[in-house]
Design a protein around this motif. Structure first.
Motif, short mmCIF file in Angstrom:
data_model
loop_
_atom_site.label_atom_id
_atom_site.label_comp_id
_atom_site.label_asym_id
_atom_site.label_seq_id
_atom_site.Cartn_x
_atom_site.Cartn_y
_atom_site.Cartn_z
N PHE A 20 44.94 94.85 35.34
CA PHE A 20 43.72 94.05 35.33
C PHE A 20 43.07 94.03 36.71
O PHE A 20 41.86 94.20 36.85
CB PHE A 20 44.09 92.62 34.90
CG PHE A 20 42.93 91.83 34.38
CD1 PHE A 20 42.34 92.19 33.18
CD2 PHE A 20 42.43 90.75 35.08
CE1 PHE A 20 41.27 91.47 32.69
CE2 PHE A 20 41.35 90.04 34.61
CZ PHE A 20 40.78 90.40 33.40
N LEU B 245 23.77 110.46 45.47
CA LEU B 245 25.20 110.71 45.69
C LEU B 245 25.50 112.19 45.80
O LEU B 245 26.56 112.58 46.26
CB LEU B 245 26.02 110.09 44.57
CG LEU B 245 25.90 108.57 44.50
CD1 LEU B 245 26.51 108.03 43.23
CD2 LEU B 245 26.57 107.95 45.70
N LEU C 121 30.08 98.74 41.26
CA LEU C 121 28.96 97.84 41.58
C LEU C 121 28.41 98.14 42.97
O LEU C 121 27.20 98.11 43.18
CB LEU C 121 29.40 96.37 41.47
CG LEU C 121 29.66 95.89 40.04
CD1 LEU C 121 30.22 94.47 40.05
CD2 LEU C 121 28.40 95.93 39.20
N LEU D 38 28.52 101.03 44.45
CA LEU D 38 27.78 102.29 44.30
C LEU D 38 26.37 102.04 43.80
O LEU D 38 25.38 102.54 44.33
CB LEU D 38 28.46 103.20 43.28
CG LEU D 38 29.70 103.93 43.67
CD1 LEU D 38 30.01 104.99 42.63
CD2 LEU D 38 29.50 104.58 45.00
N LEU D 39 26.31 101.26 42.73
CA LEU D 39 25.03 100.98 42.08
C LEU D 39 24.09 100.28 43.06
O LEU D 39 22.92 100.67 43.21
CB LEU D 39 25.29 100.08 40.87
CG LEU D 39 24.22 100.03 39.81
CD1 LEU D 39 24.13 101.38 39.13
CD2 LEU D 39 24.56 98.96 38.78
N LEU E 170 41.48 97.35 37.43
CA LEU E 170 40.18 97.44 36.78
C LEU E 170 39.13 96.72 37.61
O LEU E 170 37.99 97.18 37.77
CB LEU E 170 40.30 96.81 35.39
CG LEU E 170 39.31 97.28 34.33
CD1 LEU E 170 39.48 98.76 34.10
CD2 LEU E 170 39.52 96.52 33.04
N LYS E 171 39.52 95.57 38.17
CA LYS E 171 38.61 94.77 38.98
C LYS E 171 38.17 95.56 40.21
O LYS E 171 36.98 95.61 40.53
CB LYS E 171 39.33 93.49 39.40
CG LYS E 171 38.52 92.52 40.22
CD LYS E 171 39.32 91.26 40.34
CE LYS E 171 38.72 90.23 41.23
NZ LYS E 171 39.48 88.97 41.15
N LEU F 24 35.84 98.33 39.25
CA LEU F 24 34.54 97.76 38.90
C LEU F 24 33.75 97.40 40.16
O LEU F 24 32.53 97.63 40.24
CB LEU F 24 34.73 96.53 38.03
CG LEU F 24 33.47 95.97 37.40
CD1 LEU F 24 32.89 96.96 36.41
CD2 LEU F 24 33.74 94.65 36.69
N ILE F 25 34.45 96.85 41.16
CA ILE F 25 33.79 96.51 42.42
C ILE F 25 33.23 97.77 43.07
O ILE F 25 32.10 97.79 43.55
CB ILE F 25 34.79 95.80 43.38
CG1 ILE F 25 35.07 94.39 42.87
CG2 ILE F 25 34.24 95.76 44.80
CD1 ILE F 25 36.13 93.65 43.62
N TRP F 26 34.02 98.86 43.01
CA TRP F 26 33.55 100.13 43.56
C TRP F 26 32.26 100.57 42.86
O TRP F 26 31.27 100.92 43.50
CB TRP F 26 34.63 101.20 43.42
CG TRP F 26 34.25 102.54 43.93
CD1 TRP F 26 33.84 102.84 45.20
CD2 TRP F 26 34.21 103.76 43.20
NE1 TRP F 26 33.56 104.19 45.29
CE2 TRP F 26 33.77 104.78 44.09
CE3 TRP F 26 34.51 104.12 41.88
CZ2 TRP F 26 33.63 106.12 43.69
CZ3 TRP F 26 34.37 105.44 41.49
CH2 TRP F 26 33.93 106.41 42.40
N ILE G 87 36.62 90.32 34.15
CA ILE G 87 37.34 91.19 35.08
C ILE G 87 37.12 90.72 36.52
O ILE G 87 38.05 90.65 37.33
CB ILE G 87 36.87 92.65 34.94
CG1 ILE G 87 37.31 93.20 33.59
CG2 ILE G 87 37.44 93.51 36.05
CD1 ILE G 87 36.69 94.54 33.26
N LEU G 88 35.88 90.34 36.84
CA LEU G 88 35.57 89.97 38.23
C LEU G 88 36.10 88.60 38.59
O LEU G 88 36.64 88.40 39.69
CB LEU G 88 34.06 90.00 38.46
CG LEU G 88 33.42 91.37 38.62
CD1 LEU G 88 31.93 91.21 38.84
CD2 LEU G 88 34.05 92.13 39.79
N ASP H 269 19.80 107.24 40.93
CA ASP H 269 20.94 106.79 41.73
C ASP H 269 21.90 107.94 42.00
O ASP H 269 22.47 108.03 43.09
CB ASP H 269 21.67 105.64 41.03
CG ASP H 269 20.97 104.31 41.29
OD1 ASP H 269 20.06 104.28 42.12
OD2 ASP H 269 21.35 103.31 40.65
#
Lengths: 100, 159
Positions: free
Chosen positions: A63, B109, A74, A76-77, A66-67, A70-72, B16-17, B105
């Motif tokens: 878990f 990259l 976000l 990037l975006l 995954l977090k 996901l941070i990576w 998740i966050l 985007d």
């Protein structure tokens, strides 16, 4: 096995930190705003990716992994979109305080 | 149906966050609802990206990310930086808003390119080395992004 894993993590995280450092160096060395954005977006992407890759084997549960991934994504975006917006404002000359 | 799927995805992202702590929903619930609403407004009639197709895109994305970072690092670390900055334009064929954003985007990259501006279909791409024509690379990336959204591209009107 554990030694191999440690070695992999250390290498990956060190390489990630190296890319962050190079990105900062690029910010100083590169001649104009657009080239600096190149350095920031690409080295941040790779640097953070490698640091997270190095951390993945040591996490207590999938878990958390995954977090981190996901941070990576976000980051990037946000990085790519942000740099596009900065470049757009600079090109159209409708930003504030862009005089060299 | 699309709304339910969006809500589910954003709920998942929040869990998740922020974890399972019920107190976090004070912020989380409005954020999830707002994100779903904004996504609907911005993506308009974009097709939802397929999860399997996103996974198919992943190896390419990771490889290019690595190449992009290594490329810019190499250029910066040279005593005399090997750069020749300049702009090129590219006419994009993607029509769905969500696909266009992903394409813009991802351009940033790829090694040496940065999406700087967009007027209608024409993208202004900033390049660290503008002496090379990047049209083939961008066309390849566009094809891959189109595949994620199941979009068919018209062939280029000119060559």
């Amino acid at each position: 096995m554990s030694l191999l894993l440690t070695l992999f993590s250390v290498l990956s995280i060190a390489l990630g930190a190296f890319f962050f450092l190079v990105g900062t160096l690029g910010l100083i060395r590169l001649p104009d705003l657009f080239s600096r954005l190149h350095a920031l977006t690409k080295t941040d992407n790779l640097g953070l990716g490698l640091v997270i890759l190095g951390l993945l084997p040591w996490l207590p549960d999938p878990f958390t992994a995954l977090k981190l991934v996901l941070i990576w994504l976000l980051v990037l975006l946000a990085g790519a979109t942000g740099s596009h917006l900065i470049a757009k404002r600079a090109l159209r000359g409708d930003g504030e305080d862009l005089t060299p | 149906m699309a709304i339910a799927r969006r809500l589910l995805v954003f709920f998942g992202v929040w869990i998740i966050l922020a974890g399972w702590d019920p107190v976090s929903w004070v912020i989380g619930l409005p954020a999830v609802l707002f994100a779903s609403w904004v996504y609907g407004r911005l993506a308009e009639d974009s097709a939802a990206p397929g999860f399997r197709r996103m996974f198919a895109f992943l190896p390419f994305f990771l490889r290019e990310s690595f190449r992009g970072g290594a490329d810019v690092a190499r250029r910066i670390l040279r005593p005399r930086m090997r750069i020749k900055p300049g702009f090129q334009t590219y006419r994009m064929r993607l029509s769905q808003p969500a696909a266009r954003v992903l394409f813009l985007d991802c351009i940033s990259l790829l090694p040496g390119s940065l999406s700087a501006d967009r007027h209608q279909d024409v993208i202004h791409v900033h390049l660290l080395d503008a002496s090379l024509d990047v049209t083939p690379e961008l066309a390849d990336l566009e094809r891959r992004v189109a595949a994620i959204f199941g979009e068919r591209l018209e062939p280029h009107a000119y060559v």
